[in-house]
Design an enzyme around this catalytic site. Structure first.
Site, short mmCIF file in Angstrom:
data_model
loop_
_atom_site.label_atom_id
_atom_site.label_comp_id
_atom_site.label_asym_id
_atom_site.label_seq_id
_atom_site.Cartn_x
_atom_site.Cartn_y
_atom_site.Cartn_z
N PRO A 13 -12.87 -30.01 49.57
CA PRO A 13 -13.96 -30.72 48.90
C PRO A 13 -13.71 -30.96 47.42
O PRO A 13 -13.11 -30.14 46.73
CB PRO A 13 -15.17 -29.78 49.09
CG PRO A 13 -14.57 -28.44 49.30
CD PRO A 13 -13.28 -28.68 50.03
N TYR A 26 -8.44 -29.70 35.77
CA TYR A 26 -7.68 -30.27 36.89
C TYR A 26 -6.71 -31.38 36.49
O TYR A 26 -5.97 -31.88 37.34
CB TYR A 26 -8.64 -30.79 37.96
CG TYR A 26 -9.51 -29.71 38.53
CD1 TYR A 26 -8.99 -28.73 39.37
CD2 TYR A 26 -10.87 -29.63 38.22
CE1 TYR A 26 -9.78 -27.72 39.89
CE2 TYR A 26 -11.67 -28.63 38.74
CZ TYR A 26 -11.12 -27.69 39.57
OH TYR A 26 -11.90 -26.68 40.07
N ALA A 81 -13.14 -25.31 46.99
CA ALA A 81 -14.17 -24.27 47.00
C ALA A 81 -14.30 -23.57 48.35
O ALA A 81 -14.81 -22.45 48.42
CB ALA A 81 -15.52 -24.87 46.60
N HIS A 84 -13.34 -19.89 48.89
CA HIS A 84 -14.23 -18.80 48.51
C HIS A 84 -15.42 -18.64 49.45
O HIS A 84 -16.21 -17.70 49.31
CB HIS A 84 -14.74 -19.03 47.09
CG HIS A 84 -13.69 -19.56 46.17
ND1 HIS A 84 -12.55 -18.84 45.84
CD2 HIS A 84 -13.55 -20.77 45.57
CE1 HIS A 84 -11.79 -19.58 45.05
NE2 HIS A 84 -12.38 -20.74 44.88
N ASP A 91 -10.61 -18.60 60.30
CA ASP A 91 -10.47 -18.39 61.74
C ASP A 91 -9.62 -19.48 62.39
O ASP A 91 -8.83 -19.19 63.29
CB ASP A 91 -11.85 -18.31 62.40
CG ASP A 91 -12.59 -17.01 62.08
OD1 ASP A 91 -11.96 -16.07 61.53
OD2 ASP A 91 -13.79 -16.95 62.38
N ILE A 105 -4.89 -26.02 42.12
CA ILE A 105 -4.43 -26.66 40.90
C ILE A 105 -4.68 -25.76 39.69
O ILE A 105 -3.82 -25.59 38.83
CB ILE A 105 -5.11 -28.04 40.73
CG1 ILE A 105 -4.59 -28.99 41.83
CG2 ILE A 105 -4.87 -28.62 39.34
CD1 ILE A 105 -5.34 -30.31 41.94
N SER A 106 -5.87 -25.17 39.63
CA SER A 106 -6.21 -24.28 38.53
C SER A 106 -5.87 -22.83 38.92
O SER A 106 -5.67 -22.53 40.10
CB SER A 106 -7.70 -24.39 38.18
OG SER A 106 -8.48 -23.86 39.24
N ARG A 111 -10.66 -17.80 36.24
CA ARG A 111 -11.92 -18.55 36.12
C ARG A 111 -13.10 -17.64 36.45
O ARG A 111 -13.02 -16.44 36.29
CB ARG A 111 -11.84 -19.78 37.02
CG ARG A 111 -10.71 -20.73 36.55
CD ARG A 111 -10.63 -22.01 37.31
NE ARG A 111 -11.88 -22.77 37.15
CZ ARG A 111 -12.23 -23.74 37.95
NH1 ARG A 111 -11.46 -24.08 38.97
NH2 ARG A 111 -13.35 -24.40 37.76
N ARG A 115 -14.43 -17.05 42.06
CA ARG A 115 -13.25 -17.81 42.45
C ARG A 115 -12.03 -16.91 42.70
O ARG A 115 -11.04 -17.36 43.26
CB ARG A 115 -12.89 -18.86 41.41
CG ARG A 115 -13.90 -19.96 41.30
CD ARG A 115 -13.40 -21.07 40.39
NE ARG A 115 -14.48 -21.92 39.97
CZ ARG A 115 -14.93 -22.96 40.67
NH1 ARG A 115 -14.40 -23.26 41.82
NH2 ARG A 115 -15.92 -23.69 40.20
#
Length: 156
Positions: A13, A26, A81, A84, A91, A105-106, A111, A115
């Site tokens: 996402p 980013y 995201a 997390h 699964d 990327i980060s 952070r 995260r």
């Protein structure tokens, strides 16, 4: 080199907003640019690189399931995201038993606290976090090296 390796690149996402989304974190490269660059290198490495991006968790799960039938040999996944939050992606990856690298990327560990935990890190073959879009290239190169070693030892 013999047959082409089949590798799937999955992006989760908000990665469709790369280039305009929080550029201090980013960068300014778009997802299209990252994929184009990664596919160019994949071609030189004799890799058929398939790519998929979705903001919908169930679509990512379905693509992971489908990867078994597509004869995918390695998965590169930037879950965004969902790293997390998603037990279902975890699964799905466990169910198909295809090796994979987790890419961010980060640097997720520098952070916000939430995260720093990923539901897929402990089952991945490795994590690349904090190197920008170069992480995609490193993951591609390393996955190819792993597949070459696997094939070398299986041929003996």
């Amino acid at each position: 080199m013999g047959n082409k390796f089949q590798i799937l690149l999955i992006n989760g996402p908000n990665l469709n907003l790369l280039g305009t989304r929080e550029t201090k974190i980013y960068g300014t490269e778009t997802l299209f640019q990252i994929i184009k660059k990664t596919k160019h290198i994949a071609q030189r490495l004799n890799v058929e690189l398939y790519d998929f991006q979705s903001n919908a968790e169930h679509k990512i799960v379905e693509k992971i399931h489908e990867s078994k039938n597509l004869k995918i040999e390695f998965i590169l996944i930037n879950p965004g995201a969902f790293a997390h939050t998603s037990i279902s992606i975890r699964d799905a990856l466990l169910a198909i038993q295809i090796p994979f690298f987790e890419i961010h990327i980060s640097n997720i560990f520098s952070r916000e606290n939430f995260r720093s935990h990923s539901w897929i890190s402990d089952i991945s073959n490795g994590i690349i976090s904090g190197f920008g879009s170069d992480g995609y290239i490193w993951a591609l190169h390393t996955s190819v090296n792993m597949l070459l070693k696997k094939n070398k030892y299986n041929d003996k």
